[in-house]
Design a protein around this motif. Structure first.
Motif, PDB file in Angstrom:
ATOM      1  N   THR A  94      37.416  36.885  33.566  1.00 30.44           N
ATOM      2  CA  THR A  94      38.471  35.931  33.194  1.00 30.44           C
ATOM      3  C   THR A  94      39.598  36.620  32.431  1.00 30.44           C
ATOM      4  O   THR A  94      40.764  36.267  32.574  1.00 30.44           O
ATOM      5  N   ASP A  95      39.231  37.613  31.610  1.00 28.68           N
ATOM      6  CA  ASP A  95      40.259  38.291  30.815  1.00 28.68           C
ATOM      7  C   ASP A  95      41.088  39.249  31.656  1.00 28.68           C
ATOM      8  O   ASP A  95      42.312  39.139  31.712  1.00 28.68           O
ATOM      9  N   TYR A  96      40.413  40.205  32.265  1.00 32.33           N
ATOM     10  CA  TYR A  96      41.146  41.333  32.840  1.00 32.33           C
ATOM     11  C   TYR A  96      41.499  41.154  34.315  1.00 32.33           C
ATOM     12  O   TYR A  96      42.260  41.937  34.855  1.00 32.33           O
TER      13      TYR A  96
ATOM     14  N   LEU B  41      41.768  37.605  35.904  1.00 34.53           N
ATOM     15  CA  LEU B  41      42.540  36.373  36.088  1.00 34.53           C
ATOM     16  C   LEU B  41      43.853  36.374  35.309  1.00 34.53           C
ATOM     17  O   LEU B  41      44.802  35.699  35.696  1.00 34.53           O
ATOM     18  N   LYS B  42      43.911  37.129  34.198  1.00 31.71           N
ATOM     19  CA  LYS B  42      45.159  37.160  33.428  1.00 31.71           C
ATOM     20  C   LYS B  42      46.074  38.273  33.898  1.00 31.71           C
ATOM     21  O   LYS B  42      47.123  38.521  33.303  1.00 31.71           O
ATOM     22  N   ASN B  43      45.669  38.968  34.945  1.00 32.87           N
ATOM     23  CA  ASN B  43      46.487  40.056  35.461  1.00 32.87           C
ATOM     24  C   ASN B  43      47.449  39.523  36.532  1.00 32.87           C
ATOM     25  O   ASN B  43      47.006  39.005  37.554  1.00 32.87           O
TER      26      ASN B  43
ATOM     27  N   CYS C  97      41.354  46.294  39.477  1.00 29.32           N
ATOM     28  CA  CYS C  97      42.031  46.286  38.188  1.00 29.32           C
ATOM     29  C   CYS C  97      41.408  47.365  37.309  1.00 29.32           C
ATOM     30  O   CYS C  97      40.219  47.328  37.027  1.00 29.32           O
ATOM     31  N   GLU C  98      42.255  48.271  36.874  1.00 26.70           N
ATOM     32  CA  GLU C  98      41.803  49.406  36.084  1.00 26.70           C
ATOM     33  C   GLU C  98      41.116  48.956  34.790  1.00 26.70           C
ATOM     34  O   GLU C  98      40.046  49.454  34.435  1.00 26.70           O
ATOM     35  N   LEU C  99      41.726  47.970  34.121  1.00 33.58           N
ATOM     36  CA  LEU C  99      41.178  47.534  32.837  1.00 33.58           C
ATOM     37  C   LEU C  99      39.826  46.863  33.012  1.00 33.58           C
ATOM     38  O   LEU C  99      38.947  46.981  32.149  1.00 33.58           O
ATOM     39  N   PHE C 100      39.652  46.153  34.125  1.00 33.51           N
ATOM     40  CA  PHE C 100      38.367  45.503  34.392  1.00 33.51           C
ATOM     41  C   PHE C 100      37.288  46.561  34.571  1.00 33.51           C
ATOM     42  O   PHE C 100      36.227  46.484  33.957  1.00 33.51           O
TER      43      PHE C 100
ATOM     44  N   LEU D  19      37.252  49.586  33.472  1.00 29.75           N
ATOM     45  CA  LEU D  19      37.030  50.282  32.203  1.00 29.75           C
ATOM     46  C   LEU D  19      36.107  49.480  31.294  1.00 29.75           C
ATOM     47  O   LEU D  19      35.104  49.993  30.786  1.00 29.75           O
TER      48      LEU D  19
END
Lengths: 212, 141
Positions: B103-105, B107-109, B120-123, B125
């Motif tokens: 949901t954070d990395y 859906l908010k992207n 998604c790179e942040l997901f 990580l």
């Protein structure tokens, strides 16, 4: 009009003190709104430079308003007129109000006299955003760059502001640097003021000349 | 040996949107993982219909001799399921944690398209950090 056991009523809306308001909003709500802002603008453009420009313009409007509000609320209707003053105002006051913390660093560019940099290890607007590889060096911090440009422009220091990713050694995530390049006229004005100051100092009669 | 062997995320129509292998044994190729994901999606749906209990939400846990399959379904129908060591504890918690990361990395992207594969790179990580943390916690227990 007398309020019955209620908060003081103000007949005129202008008499009402400007409340500090709630200092925080939900980060999730902001993240979703910002994500939509980026997505909407993406549908309106056909290249990345254009997208960056549109985000910057959105930020510019925020910056212009933030300057107005903070000068009134925090500085008693005074505005910084010095270059370093306005930069540290952005770095501390503006950043604190917008992002809940002071920016990580404010530096002067090493290569050019007219460049300053505000660096942030993790910019709030980039917290949940991973930029795809095919978008190259695109940075959603363009929005924040726009805010900075709005504040500077409103304060009479026109500048070109851009956001860049800068890799840090030993860290997986790059930091974001907001690069501020002042317009020539600002630097010229500063030099002019300096020159006049030195001329003034040089002209100032010395005591010894009058005491034989 | 890692507690978790592999992780799948499937969208509400049964398409695989994320797959990650953690164990060294039993690696799957892309086609197999897609097949398994849509198979699980159908089994999950059928189990809801066949269940004798009212208001059944589908299979949460499938136990086999060589593995456990834990499944977590979000309210929107996205399913997270992990294949892990038999009897590995606290997998539901890990799956919920992964849902939170999603949901954070994801859906908010703004660059993520709904129902599409997750890149998604942040997901990645944060997911690898969460799995690593889970492993350390498992060793400590």
């Amino acid at each position: 009009m007398i309020g019955v056991g209620k908060a003081k009523q103000y007949g005129n809306v202008l008499d009402k003190p400007l409340s500090r308001g709630r200092q925080e909003v939900s980060l999730s709500a902001f993240a979703f709104l910002f994500s939509e802002l980026v997505q909407y603008n993406q549908t309106q453009v056909d290249n990345i430079a254009e997208l960056e420009r549109r985000l910057e313009d959105a930020g510019y409007a925020v910056g212009a308003r933030v300057l107005e509000l903070l000068c009134h609320r925090d500085k008693g209707n005074r505005r910084e007129t010095r270059l370093l003053g306005i930069l540290s105002f952005i770095h501390s006051t503006v950043w604190k109000v917008l992002f809940g913390k002071v920016a990580d660093s404010l530096e002067k560019g090493t290569e050019h006299e007219d460049e300053y940099m505000i660096s942030e290890k993790e910019l709030l607007v980039n917290r949940f955003i991973s930029v795809p590889k095919d978008m190259g060096a695109f940075n959603c911090g363009a929005f924040v760059a726009g805010i900075v440009r709005g504040v500077l422009d409103g304060a009479g220091f026109p500048a070109v502001v851009s956001a860049h990713f800068v890799p840090i050694e030993g860290q997986q995530r790059p930091r974001t640097t907001i690069l501020i390049k002042f317009a020539e006229e600002v630097i010229k004005l500063l030099l002019q003021i300096l020159k006049e100051f030195f001329v003034f100092v040089a002209r100032k009669p010395r005591k010894s000349q009058y005491c034989p | 040996m890692a507690a978790i062997y592999s992780l799948f995320i499937i969208n509400k129509s049964g398409g695989l949107i994320y797959y990650k292998d953690y164990g060294s044994a039993g690696r799957m190729d892309t086609n197999d993982s897609l097949r398994l994901a849509s198979l699980w999606h159908s089994m999950h749906a059928i189990s809801q219909q066949l269940s004798p209990t009212v208001g059944c939400t589908g299979i949460d846990l499938l136990r086999a001799d060589t593995f456990d399959l834990h499944c977590f379904q979000s309210l929107t129908g996205t399913k997270f399921f992990a294949i892990c060591e038999p009897g590995a504890p606290y997998m539901e918690l890990l799956l919920k944690g992964i849902y939170e990361l999603y949901t954070d990395y994801v859906l908010k992207n703004p660059f993520y398209e709904m129902e599409m594969p997750i890149r998604c790179e942040l997901f990645e990580l944060n997911l690898s950090q969460a799995v690593q943390k889970d492993r350390v916690a498992l060793l400590a227990r």
